[in-house]
Design an enzyme around this catalytic site. Structure first.
Site, short mmCIF file in Angstrom:
data_model
loop_
_atom_site.label_atom_id
_atom_site.label_comp_id
_atom_site.label_asym_id
_atom_site.label_seq_id
_atom_site.Cartn_x
_atom_site.Cartn_y
_atom_site.Cartn_z
N GLU A 119 -5.33 -8.76 -0.74
CA GLU A 119 -6.01 -8.59 0.55
C GLU A 119 -7.50 -8.38 0.32
O GLU A 119 -7.88 -7.52 -0.47
CB GLU A 119 -5.47 -7.38 1.33
CG GLU A 119 -4.06 -7.52 1.80
CD GLU A 119 -3.60 -6.33 2.61
OE1 GLU A 119 -4.46 -5.62 3.14
OE2 GLU A 119 -2.38 -6.09 2.67
N GLU B 163 0.84 -1.21 0.00
CA GLU B 163 0.00 0.00 0.00
C GLU B 163 0.88 1.26 0.00
O GLU B 163 0.83 2.10 0.91
CB GLU B 163 -0.94 -0.01 1.20
CG GLU B 163 -1.89 -1.18 1.13
CD GLU B 163 -2.99 -1.13 2.16
OE1 GLU B 163 -2.80 -0.47 3.20
OE2 GLU B 163 -4.04 -1.74 1.94
C1 BGP Z 1 -4.38 -3.11 4.92
C2 BGP Z 1 -2.97 -3.57 5.32
C3 BGP Z 1 -2.95 -4.87 6.07
C4 BGP Z 1 -4.08 -4.97 7.07
C5 BGP Z 1 -5.41 -4.66 6.40
C6 BGP Z 1 -6.60 -4.79 7.32
O1 BGP Z 1 -4.36 -1.74 4.78
O2 BGP Z 1 -2.19 -3.73 4.14
O3 BGP Z 1 -1.68 -4.97 6.69
O4 BGP Z 1 -3.82 -4.14 8.14
O5 BGP Z 1 -5.39 -3.35 5.86
O6 BGP Z 1 -6.75 -3.58 8.05
P1 BGP Z 1 -6.76 -3.60 9.63
O7 BGP Z 1 -5.63 -4.48 10.04
O8 BGP Z 1 -6.59 -2.18 10.02
O9 BGP Z 1 -8.10 -4.18 10.05
#
Ligand code: BGP
Length: 526
Positions: free
Chosen positions: A420, A225
């Site tokens: 993701e 990201e």
């Molecule tokens: C994305 C990241 C992940 C993970 C995911 C879920 O932005 O790349 O590492 O964090 O979000 O979000 P969160 O963990 O805040 O629930």
């Protein structure tokens, strides 16, 4: 790399007529698809993803150095949607963290204890039928401070063992080089990624891991990201605002971003040279914005906001700054220092594919006064009254995934990879399992839209890895209780628990989806 399970639907006996027709059509697409690409069919199936900073723990073991994530404490008493509170950090907070011996305040120090459980976990991924596993290498396991003269052999050996465990089960590693884990030394003794020297340190790190793992890893992502630097500069770029007194902090962030763009291009060069046939992807937070009304100013706002994230992937895919980002720099007096050759390197080494995260869509309006807001991934947006929300406010929009796939494929015409996607929820362990039917419903609906994007919209989708195939620490709120996995980890927000693993109801569902190559999604359809 082909996503075969969706296109390669088995003619499972008893498929109904409609589903059988669909399978025929998909096979045709698959044939066309493969003819067009003449790509060898690495059977990349639907699988799962984690990140070292949210999964491994073992923060001070095996010679590992301290990363920015090890100094990020939770704020359990703060509203989960108050991202400012959850993600702001000062130099004093870091100094307190470095002095603290109370690891219960710093969840990523223990996380899911993957450092000691990875063999057991990979075995369970294999049981589900994974053919790829997205993970990250913690930079601080390889170069504990980032500027070390020599790499840490214990750290190199650890990932050798992890990759060997994956390959033992026929699971292909998909490795993120930097996923929220810059060394804290770079924050305190350099200017994080705003320092030009960090490019060379990162390049050394990439040279070492590509050389070491050239026979084990073919698929790489550079920065997780990369666009998130603008929303959480500390986590992604090791930038702390109070260390840049009197500076335009947005300019500091874009300077750091420039260094990451150059580093990403150099990393792509190194991969291609050291690992013939390797593929390198960028990784984008796919924030999909809808105009709150059909008022032209709201539609324009949505377009502008979409561009505010595309500008990063545009730069990495096209190998040059898009005109609208250069215009922003000029109009806002943002001056980026570039060295001779930077732009040539970026142009010469663009990425091979586009990977992204998708969780939810959001609404935007020119004037948001009086409109309800809700959280999304790393940001707050206007709540869409037509779709449901998760316990953390993230709105659940499977059609938004199809819209995102079409948008990205039309824009880049490069293979896409969903790295993701998933549902963070409050899971309750009862009698050794979790009835997470809500997670099954989330994935079922998203898979159907993914299939539509491939079958109807012609999107070239390489693969899919669900986020948090096992429970891991949330980035936005640092909670373990925001659970994503098909596997429950007995550990609470302060690190208390047995760390025993338990299969949730979704474990067997996901296993069935993979073993039937997705055909089970249509079982029972007339
Ligand atoms: C994305 C990241 C992940 C993970 C995911 C879920 O932005 O790349 O590492 O964090 O979000 O979000 P969160 O963990 O805040 O629930």
């Amino acid at each position: 790399m082909q996503l075969l399970w969706l296109l390669h639907l088995q003619d499972a006996a008893g498929q109904t007529k409609k589903a059988a027709l669909r399978i025929q059509r998909l096979r045709k697409i698959q044939t066309l698809h493969l003819k067009a690409h003449q790509q060898e069919q690495a059977a990349i199936l639907v699988s799962g993803a984690t990140a070292a900073n949210q999964y491994e723990g073992g923060w001070n073991e095996g010679g590992k150095g301290i990363s920015v994530s090890d100094c990020a404490r939770h704020h359990l008493d703060v509203d989960v949607q108050d991202y400012k509170a959850h993600n702001s950090i000062t130099t004093k907070d870091i100094e307190d963290a470095l002095k603290s011996t109370d690891d219960s305040l710093y969840p990523k120090r223990h996380a899911s204890d993957g450092y000691h459980h990875y063999k057991e976990d990979i075995k369970m991924y294999a049981e589900m039928g994974f053919k790829v596993y997205r993970m990250s290498i913690a930079w601080t396991r390889i170069f504990p401070n980032g500027d070390d003269k020599e790499p840490n052999e214990e750290g190199l050996k650890f990932y050798d063992d992890v990759f060997d465990e994956c390959l033992k089960y026929g699971i292909e590693p998909l490795v993120t080089m930097s996923h929220y884990e810059p060394p804290i030394n770079l924050v305190l003794n350099y200017d994080g990624w705003a320092s030009r020297e960090v490019i060379d340190m990162f390049v050394r790190y990439v040279e070492v891991i590509c050389e070491r793992y050239k026979n084990k890893v073919k698929y790489w992502l550079t920065f997780n990201e990369v666009d998130s630097m603008i929303r959480h500069p500390y986590t992604t770029g090791g930038l702390v605002e109070d260390r840049f007194p009197g500076r335009n902090f947005q300019e500091v962030i874009f300077q750091a971003m420039h260094h990451q763009f150059v580093a990403s291009a150099l990393a792509t060069k190194i991969c291609h040279e050291k690992i013939p046939g390797s593929k390198v992807g960028c990784m984008l937070t796919k924030l999909t914005y809808y105009p709150y009304t059909c008022k032209p100013e709201d539609v324009l706002q949505a377009q502008q906001d979409m561009r505010s994230t595309y500008c990063y992937s545009d730069t990495q895919v096209f190998g040059e700054y898009p005109a609208y980002l250069l215009a922003k720099f000029k109009n806002e007096g943002i001056h980026i220092k570039m060295e001779e050759g930077d732009l040539d390197i970026m142009k010469q080494y663009p990425v091979d594919f586009v990977s992204f995260s998708y969780y939810s869509s959001s609404c935007v309006a020119k004037n948001a006064d009086g409109l309800k807001t809700t959280a999304a991934n790393t940001m707050i947006a206007i709540k869409n009254p037509h779709i449901p929300s998760s316990d953390w406010g993230w709105q659940i929009d499977p059609i938004g995934l199809r819209i995102s796939l079409v948008d990205l494929y039309d824009r880049y015409r490069k293979p896409l990879f969903i790295v993701e996607n998933g549902l963070g929820a409050k899971d309750e362990l009862v009698n050794g399992t979790v009835d997470d039917q809500y997670r099954i419903d989330y994935f079922d609906a998203h898979f159907r839209e993914m299939l539509n994007a491939i079958e109807i919209d012609g999107v070239d989708l390489m693969g899919y890895t669900s986020w948090g195939c096992i429970d891991i620490v949330s980035e936005s709120t640092k909670q373990m209780s925001k659970r994503y996995g098909f596997i429950y980890v007995d550990c609470d927000d302060e690190g208390n628990g047995t760390y025993k693993r338990y299969k949730k109801k979704s474990f067997d569902w996901y296993k069935h989806v993979i073993e039937t190559n997705g055909a089970c999604l249509f079982e029972g359809e007339e």
